[in-house]
Enzyme design. Structure first.
Site, PDB file in Angstrom:
ATOM      1  N   GLN A   1       0.832  -1.197   0.000  1.00 33.73           N
ATOM      2  CA  GLN A   1       0.000   0.000   0.000  1.00 33.73           C
ATOM      3  C   GLN A   1       0.872   1.255   0.000  1.00 33.73           C
ATOM      4  O   GLN A   1       0.608   2.219  -0.715  1.00 33.73           O
ATOM      5  CB  GLN A   1      -0.924  -0.003   1.212  1.00 33.73           C
ATOM      6  CG  GLN A   1      -1.987   1.057   1.169  1.00 33.73           C
ATOM      7  CD  GLN A   1      -2.837   0.939  -0.083  1.00 33.73           C
ATOM      8  OE1 GLN A   1      -3.289  -0.135  -0.429  1.00 33.73           O
ATOM      9  NE2 GLN A   1      -3.007   2.035  -0.786  1.00 33.73           N
TER      10      GLN A   1
ATOM     11  N   HIS B   1       2.136   3.017  -3.202  1.00 34.64           N
ATOM     12  CA  HIS B   1       1.216   3.665  -4.149  1.00 34.64           C
ATOM     13  C   HIS B   1       1.581   5.113  -4.409  1.00 34.64           C
ATOM     14  O   HIS B   1       1.608   5.569  -5.556  1.00 34.64           O
ATOM     15  CB  HIS B   1      -0.223   3.579  -3.640  1.00 34.64           C
ATOM     16  CG  HIS B   1      -0.992   2.465  -4.258  1.00 34.64           C
ATOM     17  ND1 HIS B   1      -1.231   2.394  -5.603  1.00 34.64           N
ATOM     18  CD2 HIS B   1      -1.557   1.365  -3.716  1.00 34.64           C
ATOM     19  CE1 HIS B   1      -1.926   1.291  -5.860  1.00 34.64           C
ATOM     20  NE2 HIS B   1      -2.126   0.652  -4.733  1.00 34.64           N
TER      21      HIS B   1
ATOM     22  N   GLU C   1     -10.098   2.053   3.663  1.00 36.52           N
ATOM     23  CA  GLU C   1     -10.428   1.596   2.308  1.00 36.52           C
ATOM     24  C   GLU C   1     -10.238   0.073   2.220  1.00 36.52           C
ATOM     25  O   GLU C   1     -11.126  -0.647   1.800  1.00 36.52           O
ATOM     26  CB  GLU C   1      -9.508   2.302   1.303  1.00 36.52           C
ATOM     27  CG  GLU C   1      -9.774   1.925  -0.143  1.00 36.52           C
ATOM     28  CD  GLU C   1      -8.685   2.431  -1.069  1.00 36.52           C
ATOM     29  OE1 GLU C   1      -7.619   2.884  -0.574  1.00 36.52           O
ATOM     30  OE2 GLU C   1      -8.874   2.355  -2.294  1.00 36.52           O
ATOM     31  N   HIS C   2      -9.058  -0.392   2.605  1.00 30.74           N
ATOM     32  CA  HIS C   2      -8.769  -1.830   2.637  1.00 30.74           C
ATOM     33  C   HIS C   2      -8.525  -2.252   4.073  1.00 30.74           C
ATOM     34  O   HIS C   2      -7.865  -1.528   4.822  1.00 30.74           O
ATOM     35  CB  HIS C   2      -7.497  -2.157   1.846  1.00 30.74           C
ATOM     36  CG  HIS C   2      -7.516  -1.690   0.429  1.00 30.74           C
ATOM     37  ND1 HIS C   2      -6.921  -0.515   0.036  1.00 30.74           N
ATOM     38  CD2 HIS C   2      -8.053  -2.243  -0.691  1.00 30.74           C
ATOM     39  CE1 HIS C   2      -7.095  -0.366  -1.267  1.00 30.74           C
ATOM     40  NE2 HIS C   2      -7.781  -1.391  -1.742  1.00 30.74           N
TER      41      HIS C   2
ATOM     42  N   ASP D   1      -6.830  -6.226  -5.619  1.00 28.98           N
ATOM     43  CA  ASP D   1      -6.460  -5.143  -6.526  1.00 28.98           C
ATOM     44  C   ASP D   1      -6.524  -5.594  -7.979  1.00 28.98           C
ATOM     45  O   ASP D   1      -6.737  -4.786  -8.885  1.00 28.98           O
ATOM     46  CB  ASP D   1      -5.030  -4.664  -6.233  1.00 28.98           C
ATOM     47  CG  ASP D   1      -4.954  -3.806  -4.989  1.00 28.98           C
ATOM     48  OD1 ASP D   1      -6.009  -3.300  -4.565  1.00 28.98           O
ATOM     49  OD2 ASP D   1      -3.851  -3.642  -4.440  1.00 28.98           O
TER      50      ASP D   1
ATOM     51  N   HIS E   1     -53.858  17.450  -5.083  1.00 28.63           N
ATOM     52  CA  HIS E   1     -53.478  16.050  -4.920  1.00 28.63           C
ATOM     53  C   HIS E   1     -54.704  15.218  -4.514  1.00 28.63           C
ATOM     54  O   HIS E   1     -54.900  14.104  -4.987  1.00 28.63           O
ATOM     55  CB  HIS E   1     -52.408  15.914  -3.841  1.00 28.63           C
ATOM     56  CG  HIS E   1     -51.044  16.330  -4.278  1.00 28.63           C
ATOM     57  ND1 HIS E   1     -50.749  17.602  -4.683  1.00 28.63           N
ATOM     58  CD2 HIS E   1     -49.876  15.630  -4.383  1.00 28.63           C
ATOM     59  CE1 HIS E   1     -49.463  17.672  -5.001  1.00 28.63           C
ATOM     60  NE2 HIS E   1     -48.918  16.496  -4.836  1.00 28.63           N
TER      61      HIS E   1
END
Lengths: 434, 434
Positions: free
Chosen positions: B260, B263, B327-328, B361, B420
């Site tokens: 990670q 990245h 996220e993960h 991934d 209505h």
């Protein structure tokens, strides 16, 4: 010459459709500064700022804005039996329709030893904004509150403006009570959105804010959405399109157009017909019914934003609907169900002469929080999913990693992400060593 | 004293968690003017503006930016067999996982004679942005393209930046070709978002834009979303949290953290452990593996944004994860499946020692476009629903309206919407007259 009640356009060419179907555009940039200031004040000064703005805009000072048990009880006493019975009928249908949306996700083995699944998880904290201005929208409280309760959101906060006596309409409080919502705060407008977005000493902060409102409320929702608060959808004026042919009942069609037109002066109603001969009877009915409508002035104005369009064929009508992408679509035509199958862009579709929009607005069970302003091209209305998010899971066995590991390593290498590759390689090596 | 590779925090009190779990905040307001200018230029000048900005930012002039059949064919020749095989494996799994999400909605009769249902309809026009900068993210093309193809979006536009020779990486073109996408344009950055949002002479406009990107791309997506274009989700730097106990394999955990961290320098990795004794072995492995990592410098920097936190119990670990909303999430612990059941806020969860994030991934089948920056509290990742919208339908018979009509009229009256009410009353009267 007398001004027509609504513009009638006959058989426009396809290349000329675009301007006919364009809505008046609302520019939120204009009011941004004013709204931003209110948001900032509530963010920094909390309750004190909320009180100041309630006094300024709603002309009421409330030391404590949370609705008390006594107020809920009083509402229950004040509301008539017929009203209560109707609310219970609506709740039952709304609940049935939304419970039917529950999905039971099943795991799948994508490759042997690679088990993957999705799980629906409620958004923990949600806020519901219920306008009170010209009408006490307790129906909106049902439409937003019931799915939130079904999925099990932990914290459901409701904000609704008080009247000048500091009260909330009993139908709103009764509806809240009966579906089990007790965190109701008497706050309206931008200050309500701010209170739910940032939290105050009294109002708990939420992750996602739902509900309609005027342009200030809409702008406030847009602005807080840039700070990480989710919102239900971009909101605009309400609208209906009716498709009618010789099988329609002109009085019904006129009543449907008016029931939308009475919402607000910026509402838009569209009648699209394949049969020229239905236009005059509908126009006649519009005039008759309009004359006795309590909200005549509002409806008259919104009819001025509106159109009757005569088209050459059913195919053209379908194309026009999909290009316009109406919030509500009523099909008062032969083979309405067949037409409905061809509709790709609409919020909610009402099939046949006995399916008025009012039914869906209140009690048939479908949600009435729907995409306006052409957003039906991209968004659906509020449903169970609006209160959920999907978390994905995977459980890979040694054998599973053995099956897909080489593909992962190869792909990571092409993307120049050696670390990604190694996370697999180390594991495959350890399997091989066993 | 030597600076630590990553900060280690031992048993923080719950009241002190918040600052520990706060991400560095990205302020999109700062770059707004610059981005706004590019958007406006493309909106008004179309292709000419796109060409200018490609020259300015990507240092390449392209008369025609659409990828030709020859280029697709060339890509297929250039790409190695192993790579192709891996892509096919990934496609198969991604397709299986996403097809498993297809829901068959069934109509429900909420009251006798009141039939209501939802229908999933594909969003007609979608755009996929595939970054090419430091890595050719063909995996992202698969993650976004496959669900768009499954649901049947009519128009799927892809934009991806060309390299300095005006080329796109063959893995991106091969992936596009094999899943059936042929509208690929060599445009990157803000000008790509603008081209898809507004359309140019060459690039068709879309309704919803998907895909990751740098802060400029993210800001561009936010800005066009205010003009009625939908976007997949607010994007931020990628992140992972690993929960580990004595059953973890320190080398695996270190490799996951590094995969990670490599990245980007703004990535964040978190290790939460209930067992103090695993920290040193993981730190040792981190140092060893980092030394030989090609993207060492990037990973080193993002480890400085990162933390190892020792907590007192599994319960505390669960609470911390749900507060952080990663996220993960990788669970390298005993009873990982049980822990997974308690996770409410996470994008994608990887259970057990043989489920590295890399698998998700690329090739396990789950989607890798996931909520970052704490958005997992509110949003799930991209899935089939991201390319669909739900349209609701209702078909009410005379008997059905007879059943719910009085509730509708009563409720409309309380909301002061006489129009209505009348839309129902007229119909009920006509039924009674029969």
């Amino acid at each position: 010459m007398e001004k027509s009640i609504i513009e009638v356009i006959s058989r426009p060419e396809k290349k000329d459709w675009k301007p006919l179907l364009t809505r008046p555009r609302f520019n939120s940039f204009k009011m941004e500064n004013k709204v931003f200031n209110i948001l900032e004040q509530v963010k920094t000064r909390g309750n004190a700022a909320v009180r100041d703005f309630s006094l300024e805009f709603d002309k009421v000072f409330l030391e404590d804005c949370r609705v008390t048990k006594e107020e809920f009880d009083e509402a229950e006493k004040l509301l008539g039996e017929q009203a209560k019975k109707s609310i219970v009928t609506a709740i039952k249908n709304i609940e049935r329709f939304h419970r039917n949306q529950i999905v039971h996700e099943k795991p799948i083995e994508t490759s042997p030893g690679v088990k993957c699944w999705q799980k629906s998880v409620p958004i923990q904290k949600v806020g519901l904004y219920i306008p009170g201005g010209t009408a006490p929208l307790f129906s909106t409280l049902l439409m937003l509150g019931i799915p939130a309760v079904i999925v099990g959101c932990e914290r459901i906060v409701v904000c609704t403006p008080p009247n000048i006596d500091g009260k909330v309409h009993p139908a709103i409080l009764y509806s809240a009570k009966i579906i089990g919502l007790d965190k109701v705060f008497k706050i309206g407008g931008v200050q309500a959105i701010a209170a739910m977005a940032y939290g105050t000493e009294t109002v708990p902060a939420v992750y996602k804010i739902f509900g309609p409102g005027n342009q200030y409320v809409t702008t406030a929702k847009q602005l807080v959405s840039r700070e990480g608060i989710a919102i239900d959808m971009p909101a605009g004026p309400s609208e209906v399109a009716v498709v009618a042919d010789e099988t329609c009942v002109p009085a019904f069609v006129a009543s449907d157009l008016l029931s939308q037109a009475e919402h607000g002066t910026d509402s838009q109603v569209m009648l699209i017909t394949t049969k020229e001969e239905v236009v005059q009877p509908i126009l006649d009915q519009l005039q008759i019914q309009l004359n006795s409508l309590p909200r005549k002035e509002i409806a008259e104005k919104s009819l001025q934003n509106s159109k009757i369009i005569i088209v050459n064929s059913v195919t053209e009508a379908v194309d026009m609907i999909n290009e316009y992408a109406p919030e509500h679509l009523i099909l008062a035509i032969k083979d309405a169900a067949q037409f409905a199958n061809l509709v790709t862009n609409a919020g909610s579709v009402f099939i046949g002469n006995y399916s008025p929009e009012s039914a869906g607005d209140y009690a048939s069970g479908t949600n009435h929080t729907l995409p306006t302003n052409g957003y039906a091209r991209i968004y659906g209305g509020v449903n169970l999913d609006s209160f959920l998010k999907k978390v994905t899971f995977q459980e890979i066995s040694e054998y599973g990693l053995f099956n897909i590991g080489h593909a992962v390593m190869e792909m990571a290498a092409i993307e120049d992400l050696e670390g990604h590759k190694r996370a697999v390689k180390l594991r495959l090596d350890s399997i091989n060593e066993k």
